[in-house]
Scaffold this motif. Sequence first.
Motif, PDB file in Angstrom:
ATOM      1  N   ASP A 106       0.877  -1.164   0.000  1.00 29.92           N
ATOM      2  CA  ASP A 106       0.000   0.000   0.000  1.00 29.92           C
ATOM      3  C   ASP A 106       0.922   1.224   0.000  1.00 29.92           C
ATOM      4  O   ASP A 106       1.365   1.681   1.060  1.00 29.92           O
ATOM      5  N   LEU A 107       1.243   1.716  -1.198  1.00 27.16           N
ATOM      6  CA  LEU A 107       2.267   2.749  -1.364  1.00 27.16           C
ATOM      7  C   LEU A 107       1.654   4.144  -1.294  1.00 27.16           C
ATOM      8  O   LEU A 107       0.707   4.458  -2.013  1.00 27.16           O
ATOM      9  N   SER A 108       2.239   4.977  -0.431  1.00 22.71           N
ATOM     10  CA  SER A 108       1.873   6.389  -0.362  1.00 22.71           C
ATOM     11  C   SER A 108       3.130   7.221  -0.589  1.00 22.71           C
ATOM     12  O   SER A 108       4.179   6.943   0.017  1.00 22.71           O
ATOM     13  N   LEU A 109       3.044   8.203  -1.461  1.00 21.49           N
ATOM     14  CA  LEU A 109       4.151   9.124  -1.692  1.00 21.49           C
ATOM     15  C   LEU A 109       3.905  10.410  -0.925  1.00 21.49           C
ATOM     16  O   LEU A 109       2.824  10.995  -1.004  1.00 21.49           O
ATOM     17  N   GLU A 110       4.908  10.834  -0.188  1.00 19.39           N
ATOM     18  CA  GLU A 110       4.856  12.085   0.570  1.00 19.39           C
ATOM     19  C   GLU A 110       5.688  13.107  -0.193  1.00 19.39           C
ATOM     20  O   GLU A 110       6.908  12.967  -0.321  1.00 19.39           O
ATOM     21  N   PHE A 111       5.042  14.144  -0.721  1.00 19.18           N
ATOM     22  CA  PHE A 111       5.740  15.131  -1.530  1.00 19.18           C
ATOM     23  C   PHE A 111       6.165  16.329  -0.691  1.00 19.18           C
ATOM     24  O   PHE A 111       5.436  16.772   0.208  1.00 19.18           O
ATOM     25  N   GLY A 112       7.343  16.861  -1.004  1.00 19.22           N
ATOM     26  CA  GLY A 112       7.816  18.040  -0.299  1.00 19.22           C
ATOM     27  C   GLY A 112       9.189  18.436  -0.797  1.00 19.22           C
ATOM     28  O   GLY A 112       9.841  17.679  -1.535  1.00 19.22           O
ATOM     29  N   PRO A 113       9.667  19.609  -0.418  1.00 19.02           N
ATOM     30  CA  PRO A 113      11.035  20.005  -0.776  1.00 19.02           C
ATOM     31  C   PRO A 113      12.043  19.129  -0.039  1.00 19.02           C
ATOM     32  O   PRO A 113      11.764  18.680   1.090  1.00 19.02           O
ATOM     33  N   PRO A 114      13.206  18.861  -0.639  1.00 16.01           N
ATOM     34  CA  PRO A 114      14.185  17.960  -0.016  1.00 16.01           C
ATOM     35  C   PRO A 114      14.543  18.295   1.432  1.00 16.01           C
ATOM     36  O   PRO A 114      14.598  17.380   2.264  1.00 16.01           O
ATOM     37  N   PRO A 115      14.772  19.575   1.796  1.00 20.25           N
ATOM     38  CA  PRO A 115      15.101  19.836   3.210  1.00 20.25           C
ATOM     39  C   PRO A 115      13.986  19.427   4.163  1.00 20.25           C
ATOM     40  O   PRO A 115      14.249  18.954   5.276  1.00 20.25           O
ATOM     41  N   GLU A 116      12.741  19.593   3.726  1.00 23.75           N
ATOM     42  CA  GLU A 116      11.605  19.203   4.566  1.00 23.75           C
ATOM     43  C   GLU A 116      11.554  17.686   4.712  1.00 23.75           C
ATOM     44  O   GLU A 116      11.295  17.157   5.808  1.00 23.75           O
ATOM     45  N   LEU A 117      11.812  16.969   3.628  1.00 18.58           N
ATOM     46  CA  LEU A 117      11.836  15.511   3.692  1.00 18.58           C
ATOM     47  C   LEU A 117      12.958  15.032   4.605  1.00 18.58           C
ATOM     48  O   LEU A 117      12.800  14.057   5.355  1.00 18.58           O
ATOM     49  N   PHE A 118      14.098  15.720   4.551  1.00 14.32           N
ATOM     50  CA  PHE A 118      15.227  15.393   5.428  1.00 14.32           C
ATOM     51  C   PHE A 118      14.788  15.495   6.886  1.00 14.32           C
ATOM     52  O   PHE A 118      15.018  14.595   7.692  1.00 14.32           O
ATOM     53  N   THR A 119      14.122  16.608   7.214  1.00 10.31           N
ATOM     54  CA  THR A 119      13.677  16.832   8.590  1.00 10.31           C
ATOM     55  C   THR A 119      12.647  15.795   9.006  1.00 10.31           C
ATOM     56  O   THR A 119      12.674  15.282  10.135  1.00 10.31           O
ATOM     57  N   GLU A 120      11.734  15.462   8.092  1.00 10.58           N
ATOM     58  CA  GLU A 120      10.695  14.487   8.420  1.00 10.58           C
ATOM     59  C   GLU A 120      11.284  13.103   8.655  1.00 10.58           C
ATOM     60  O   GLU A 120      10.863  12.390   9.573  1.00 10.58           O
ATOM     61  N   LEU A 121      12.249  12.710   7.823  1.00 12.76           N
ATOM     62  CA  LEU A 121      12.869  11.401   8.035  1.00 12.76           C
ATOM     63  C   LEU A 121      13.692  11.411   9.314  1.00 12.76           C
ATOM     64  O   LEU A 121      13.659  10.459  10.094  1.00 12.76           O
ATOM     65  N   GLN A 122      14.418  12.499   9.548  1.00 21.86           N
ATOM     66  CA  GLN A 122      15.226  12.607  10.757  1.00 21.86           C
ATOM     67  C   GLN A 122      14.351  12.496  12.006  1.00 21.86           C
ATOM     68  O   GLN A 122      14.732  11.854  12.986  1.00 21.86           O
TER      69      GLN A 122
END
Length: 312
Positions: free
Chosen positions: A49-65
């Motif tokens: 069940d694949l969901s893509l989370e879209f955002g600017p790279p720095p925001e994705l970095f923060t979210e993964l961190q």
Amino acid sequence: MGESPAATDTPTATTTPTPITFGTPNAAAAGVSPRVVRDQGLVSDDEIDLSLEFGPPPELFTELQGRAIESSTFPVISGARLANQGGDVRLLQPIARSFNSIIARKGVGLSSVEDLRETTLGSMPKNTAPFTHFALLLALEGMDHENFEFQVGPPPVLFGQMKKGELDAIIGVEPFSTRLLATDEYREFFVFNDRWNERQGTDMPLVEAATYQSTIDQKRAAFDTFLTGLLEAGQYIQDNERTVFESYTDMLGLQTDSQVDLAIERISPIYPTEFATELRESGKEVVRLAAEEGLLESEPDVDELFVDPRSG
């Protein structure tokens, strides 16, 4: 009377698709292959069940961190920094090779990296692949990125500043580089992948798919399937490049046939079609040299940071 069904015929929880949320850049070339996985059904809905989370790279970095998302595209140097901070982050598979370069306005006298000391250089934030790789390449050529002046911002803002004449040069990212070059008002030099090839004899990575060891432990089979889907997406892009790029013209901001043609030429080759062993080893070398040049406090255990999903 018929036979009783075997125990394996009884539905179990294992038939429920495994949810995976994957962060991918919006309006960016690195986000094309995950979209192709989703839009072409390259992973089975019965499995994932694949969901893509879209955002600017720095925001994705923060979210993964912060573990707000479980997986995302991720620069190798940023992955090493996160590992050095004690995170159990893992880099699973190269998603794209580098497409960064310096894009400068014609007629402003900028034709070498040394010239950039005389101007303000537009760049994505310091935790992104474009900035970290530029800093590394400068260090390898005996220059310190601290001696350069940067205007930091997201690609759409930098693109707008270039178009308005507020900046004369940026570290280009796709598809914004293609959109600028298609006007014939800008030129490209100091191509990161070319410079890295000249020094190391191999391509330079852009980003890998990243997650945490705890997530791998919970969802290994699903992630293996998703990673295979990304490689199949790379092949699909090569086999259907015009269809793909015309399908994503709105996302990529491509407005003319000449922009689409140039995007196909410049962007379609960046996606691996099989596990990119040389690109993976190149990523480890990027981390090692970044530590050697003082861009990392220390070198993490690259054999722990870089996971080979094929090893089971």
